[in-house]
Design a protein around this motif. Structure first.
Motif, mmCIF file in Angstrom:
data_model
loop_
_atom_site.group_PDB
_atom_site.id
_atom_site.type_symbol
_atom_site.label_atom_id
_atom_site.label_comp_id
_atom_site.label_asym_id
_atom_site.label_seq_id
_atom_site.Cartn_x
_atom_site.Cartn_y
_atom_site.Cartn_z
ATOM 1 N N VAL A 125 0.843 -1.199 0.000
ATOM 2 C CA VAL A 125 0.000 0.000 0.000
ATOM 3 C C VAL A 125 0.874 1.244 0.000
ATOM 4 N N ALA A 126 1.910 1.248 0.851
ATOM 5 C CA ALA A 126 2.803 2.409 0.943
ATOM 6 C C ALA A 126 3.540 2.640 -0.372
ATOM 7 N N MET A 127 4.015 1.575 -1.002
ATOM 8 C CA MET A 127 4.716 1.725 -2.276
ATOM 9 C C MET A 127 3.773 2.235 -3.360
ATOM 10 N N LYS A 128 2.547 1.710 -3.387
ATOM 11 C CA LYS A 128 1.566 2.156 -4.382
ATOM 12 C C LYS A 128 1.247 3.638 -4.178
ATOM 13 N N GLU A 129 1.033 4.042 -2.914
ATOM 14 C CA GLU A 129 0.735 5.452 -2.620
ATOM 15 C C GLU A 129 1.883 6.365 -3.053
ATOM 16 N N GLU A 130 3.111 5.860 -2.982
ATOM 17 C CA GLU A 130 4.288 6.648 -3.371
ATOM 18 C C GLU A 130 4.473 6.652 -4.880
ATOM 19 N N GLY A 131 3.718 5.821 -5.577
ATOM 20 C CA GLY A 131 3.814 5.789 -7.033
ATOM 21 C C GLY A 131 4.945 4.920 -7.558
ATOM 22 N N VAL A 132 5.401 3.959 -6.755
ATOM 23 C CA VAL A 132 6.446 3.044 -7.209
ATOM 24 C C VAL A 132 5.836 2.110 -8.252
ATOM 25 N N PRO A 133 6.437 1.999 -9.431
ATOM 26 C CA PRO A 133 5.903 1.114 -10.467
ATOM 27 C C PRO A 133 5.767 -0.329 -9.959
ATOM 28 N N PHE A 134 4.721 -1.000 -10.422
ATOM 29 C CA PHE A 134 4.420 -2.349 -9.967
ATOM 30 C C PHE A 134 5.600 -3.303 -10.161
ATOM 31 N N ALA A 135 6.275 -3.218 -11.288
ATOM 32 C CA ALA A 135 7.418 -4.104 -11.557
ATOM 33 C C ALA A 135 8.532 -3.867 -10.536
ATOM 34 N N ALA A 136 8.782 -2.613 -10.173
ATOM 35 C CA ALA A 136 9.816 -2.306 -9.175
ATOM 36 C C ALA A 136 9.389 -2.819 -7.798
ATOM 37 N N GLN A 137 8.104 -2.708 -7.482
ATOM 38 C CA GLN A 137 7.600 -3.255 -6.220
ATOM 39 C C GLN A 137 7.887 -4.753 -6.154
ATOM 40 N N ASN A 138 7.577 -5.458 -7.237
ATOM 41 C CA ASN A 138 7.773 -6.910 -7.258
ATOM 42 C C ASN A 138 9.249 -7.289 -7.140
ATOM 43 N N ARG A 139 10.110 -6.552 -7.820
ATOM 44 C CA ARG A 139 11.545 -6.840 -7.719
ATOM 45 C C ARG A 139 12.033 -6.644 -6.289
ATOM 46 N N PHE A 140 11.574 -5.582 -5.637
ATOM 47 C CA PHE A 140 11.972 -5.304 -4.265
ATOM 48 C C PHE A 140 11.449 -6.388 -3.315
ATOM 49 N N LEU A 141 10.183 -6.745 -3.454
ATOM 50 C CA LEU A 141 9.615 -7.789 -2.598
ATOM 51 C C LEU A 141 10.312 -9.122 -2.807
ATOM 52 N N ALA A 142 10.734 -9.408 -4.042
ATOM 53 C CA ALA A 142 11.471 -10.646 -4.315
ATOM 54 C C ALA A 142 12.813 -10.654 -3.587
ATOM 55 N N LYS A 143 13.433 -9.489 -3.437
ATOM 56 C CA LYS A 143 14.700 -9.374 -2.684
ATOM 57 C C LYS A 143 14.469 -9.609 -1.201
ATOM 58 N N LEU A 144 13.326 -9.123 -0.693
ATOM 59 C CA LEU A 144 13.040 -9.224 0.736
ATOM 60 C C LEU A 144 12.502 -10.597 1.144
ATOM 61 N N ALA A 145 11.819 -11.275 0.234
ATOM 62 C CA ALA A 145 11.113 -12.522 0.554
ATOM 63 C C ALA A 145 11.975 -13.584 1.240
ATOM 64 N N PRO A 146 13.211 -13.848 0.797
ATOM 65 C CA PRO A 146 14.000 -14.885 1.461
ATOM 66 C C PRO A 146 14.271 -14.613 2.938
ATOM 67 N N MET A 147 14.160 -13.355 3.358
ATOM 68 C CA MET A 147 14.404 -13.010 4.761
ATOM 69 C C MET A 147 13.387 -13.641 5.691
ATOM 70 N N SER A 148 12.228 -14.013 5.166
ATOM 71 C CA SER A 148 11.189 -14.576 6.021
ATOM 72 C C SER A 148 11.684 -15.820 6.746
ATOM 73 N N ARG A 149 12.646 -16.520 6.180
ATOM 74 C CA ARG A 149 13.203 -17.715 6.853
ATOM 75 C C ARG A 149 13.835 -17.327 8.193
ATOM 76 N N ASP A 150 14.384 -16.120 8.285
ATOM 77 C CA ASP A 150 15.012 -15.675 9.526
ATOM 78 C C ASP A 150 14.033 -14.988 10.475
ATOM 79 N N LEU A 151 12.831 -14.688 10.000
ATOM 80 C CA LEU A 151 11.881 -13.932 10.806
ATOM 81 C C LEU A 151 10.761 -14.791 11.381
ATOM 82 N N VAL A 152 10.235 -15.700 10.568
ATOM 83 C CA VAL A 152 9.064 -16.487 10.969
ATOM 84 C C VAL A 152 9.507 -17.619 11.899
ATOM 85 N N GLU A 153 8.860 -17.687 13.048
ATOM 86 C CA GLU A 153 9.216 -18.696 14.054
ATOM 87 C C GLU A 153 8.144 -19.755 14.257
ATOM 88 N N ARG A 154 6.933 -19.466 13.798
ATOM 89 C CA ARG A 154 5.870 -20.458 14.030
ATOM 90 C C ARG A 154 4.860 -20.427 12.916
#
Length: 175
Positions: A146-175
């Motif tokens: 929502v924040a990225m969309k409100e800032e006008g970040v192009p959808f493709a750039a949002q997806n590339r950024f989220l793809a970079k962040l996604a692997p971090m969930s292995r270190d964050l999710v505990e249950r």
């Protein structure tokens, strides 16, 4: 006679003595840093490696996010949405929000190659013991979108950024 009985007999409400529960249970107050306002944390090695991802190459992603100013607005809005989100607000209630805003900005800025260093702890050490679930991560990601969309970040750039962040969930999710 106890003081409560005497107070009742006198027709007066019994004064309940103030109890400092933190002192009673040995809880030490954490005092914020007088300069930054951040609460103290255990010492750790500062390194960009702690950001959880290597930065993008070039400046296209930073530009898509409108540089440091845009990244800061996205972080502020994500935190605002998340602290008001009934699905995850409790996670943030006892958190050092000053440190969170600073380190989240540094992390995003570093990963987007916008000219920042990340000075926070590793993702695993920063989130250990929080009991985060995948549903919590999904709610946070939706708020970030929502924040990225409100800032006008192009959808493709949002997806590339989220793809970079996604692997971090292995270190964050505990249950």
């Amino acid at each position: 006679m106890s003081w409560i009985i005497l107070a009742l007999l006198a027709g007066q409400p019994a004064a309940v003595p103030e109890i400092d529960w933190d002192k009673e249970f040995g809880v030490e107050a954490r005092v914020p840093d007088p300069v930054t306002g951040e609460l103290p944390v255990d010492p750790y090695v500062r390194s960009n490696d702690n950001a959880g991802s290597a930065p993008f190459r070039g400046d296209r992603m930073a530009a898509a996010f409108k540089g440091k100013d845009g990244i800061r607005r996205i972080v502020e809005r994500t935190v605002e949405l998340s602290t008001a989100d009934p699905r995850i607000a409790d996670i943030f209630a006892a958190h050092d929000m000053i440190r969170l805003r600073r380190t989240l900005f540094e992390q995003f800025c570093f990963v987007l190659n916008a000219g920042c260093d990340y000075t926070g702890r590793s993702m695993k050490s920063a989130h250990t013991g929080m009991g985060l679930r995948m549903a919590d991560m999904n709610a946070l990601v939706k708020n970030l979108q929502v924040a990225m969309k409100e800032e006008g970040v192009p959808f493709a750039a949002q997806n590339r950024f989220l793809a970079k962040l996604a692997p971090m969930s292995r270190d964050l999710v505990e249950r």
